[in-house]
Design a protein around this motif. Structure first.
Motif, PDB file in Angstrom:
ATOM      1  N   CYS A   5      38.244  46.764 -51.332  1.00  0.00           N
ATOM      2  CA  CYS A   5      37.177  47.502 -52.015  1.00  0.00           C
ATOM      3  C   CYS A   5      35.884  47.511 -51.204  1.00  0.00           C
ATOM      4  O   CYS A   5      34.974  48.283 -51.497  1.00  0.00           O
ATOM      5  N   GLY A   6      35.792  46.621 -50.212  1.00  0.00           N
ATOM      6  CA  GLY A   6      34.614  46.602 -49.356  1.00  0.00           C
ATOM      7  C   GLY A   6      33.433  45.853 -49.928  1.00  0.00           C
ATOM      8  O   GLY A   6      32.297  46.073 -49.503  1.00  0.00           O
ATOM      9  N   TYR A   7      33.676  44.939 -50.865  1.00  0.00           N
ATOM     10  CA  TYR A   7      32.568  44.242 -51.513  1.00  0.00           C
ATOM     11  C   TYR A   7      31.983  43.113 -50.670  1.00  0.00           C
ATOM     12  O   TYR A   7      30.939  42.572 -51.006  1.00  0.00           O
ATOM     13  N   GLY A   8      32.667  42.723 -49.597  1.00  0.00           N
ATOM     14  CA  GLY A   8      32.136  41.660 -48.753  1.00  0.00           C
ATOM     15  C   GLY A   8      32.126  40.325 -49.481  1.00  0.00           C
ATOM     16  O   GLY A   8      33.091  39.954 -50.150  1.00  0.00           O
ATOM     17  N   GLY A  30      41.654  53.156 -54.442  1.00  0.00           N
ATOM     18  CA  GLY A  30      40.292  52.634 -54.448  1.00  0.00           C
ATOM     19  C   GLY A  30      39.500  52.974 -55.689  1.00  0.00           C
ATOM     20  O   GLY A  30      38.450  52.377 -55.938  1.00  0.00           O
ATOM     21  N   TYR A  31      39.984  53.913 -56.493  1.00  0.00           N
ATOM     22  CA  TYR A  31      39.251  54.272 -57.706  1.00  0.00           C
ATOM     23  C   TYR A  31      39.368  53.200 -58.786  1.00  0.00           C
ATOM     24  O   TYR A  31      38.647  53.236 -59.784  1.00  0.00           O
ATOM     25  N   GLY A 160      37.914  52.332 -50.683  1.00  0.00           N
ATOM     26  CA  GLY A 160      37.462  51.335 -51.648  1.00  0.00           C
ATOM     27  C   GLY A 160      36.344  51.869 -52.514  1.00  0.00           C
ATOM     28  O   GLY A 160      36.454  52.928 -53.127  1.00  0.00           O
ATOM     29  N   ALA A 161      35.237  51.127 -52.543  1.00  0.00           N
ATOM     30  CA  ALA A 161      34.080  51.526 -53.345  1.00  0.00           C
ATOM     31  C   ALA A 161      32.960  52.042 -52.456  1.00  0.00           C
ATOM     32  O   ALA A 161      31.785  51.779 -52.689  1.00  0.00           O
ATOM     33  N   SER A 162      33.315  52.784 -51.402  1.00  0.00           N
ATOM     34  CA  SER A 162      32.305  53.301 -50.474  1.00  0.00           C
ATOM     35  C   SER A 162      32.322  54.826 -50.435  1.00  0.00           C
ATOM     36  O   SER A 162      33.373  55.457 -50.562  1.00  0.00           O
ATOM     37  N   TYR A 163      31.127  55.386 -50.239  1.00  0.00           N
ATOM     38  CA  TYR A 163      30.942  56.836 -50.188  1.00  0.00           C
ATOM     39  C   TYR A 163      30.035  57.178 -49.014  1.00  0.00           C
ATOM     40  O   TYR A 163      29.123  56.419 -48.683  1.00  0.00           O
TER      41      TYR A 163
END
Length: 210
Positions: A5-8, A30-31, A160-163
């Protein structure tokens, strides 16, 4: 830490240790990132007394293993629904030695502390935003950005959760419009980033989805 998801760092992004990686069916390209699930241990001797439940946030993908049968190692193979839970979350339900347990689950609203967080990456001509600490349904369907000298610009789902947006926005204060994947509700983060924003910085709105 982090994941698909790219949350780090999951503490810095507001999720902590009550997290899970979702099978492909639940991850939805990723949604499914950021969604919250109440999970209860059922139908096994390894469940703690009273069949307790806990709430986890989806922060990663549990990829399929096509070399293993879906009932013997390939737990995340489609069309199975599976939660690969962080150890602290799993141990709220059952003995860790169980390894795999049957569960009952349902979607629940995400209760977050503070506003939505926008982590900036990219450069003056390419803006990449990771969105974290999302309340309400927890997920994102689409996202738009508005500079102080532009109209709304539709961003493209990266992973993931990136745009991302391929626009020259440096030197402008930025606002974001976030649309929930589940509810369609729109959230406006007005002027969340100052005109001197930089890649590597995280900016937080004052409010959040409820």
């Amino acid at each position: 830490m982090g994941g698909a998801c790219g949350y780090g760092n999951l503490f810095n992004s507001g999720y902590g240790l009550d997290t899970a990686a979702l099978s492909t069916t639940l991850f939805k390209d990723g949604y499914g990132c950021g969604q919250c699930f109440q999970i209860m241990c059922v139908q096994t001797q390894y469940c703690y007394y009273g069949n307790p439940s806990t709430v986890v946030t989806a922060t990663n993908l549990c990829p399929p293993n096509w070399y293993q049968d879906s009932n013997n190692g390939g737990w995340c193979n489609p069309p199975r629904t599976h939660f690969d839970m962080a150890k602290p979350a799993f141990m709220k339900l059952a003995n860790w030695k169980a390894g795999i347990i049957p569960v009952a689950y349902r979607r629940v609203p995400c209760k977050r502390s503070g506003g939505m967080r926008f982590q900036f990456q990219g450069n003056a001509y390419w803006l990449l935003i990771f969105v974290m600490n999302v309340g309400g349904a927890g997920d994102i369907k689409s996202m738009d950005v508005k500079g102080s000298r532009t109209n709304w610009i539709c961003m493209i789902h990266n992973w993931g959760a990136s745009y991302q947006a391929f626009s020259s926005l440096y030197g402008q204060s930025l606002s974001f419009r976030v649309t929930s994947y589940t509810t369609g509700q729109k959230f406006y983060a007005w002027n969340v980033a100052p005109s001197n924003w930089n890649a590597g910085m995280t900016y937080q709105s004052y409010t959040n989805f409820r």
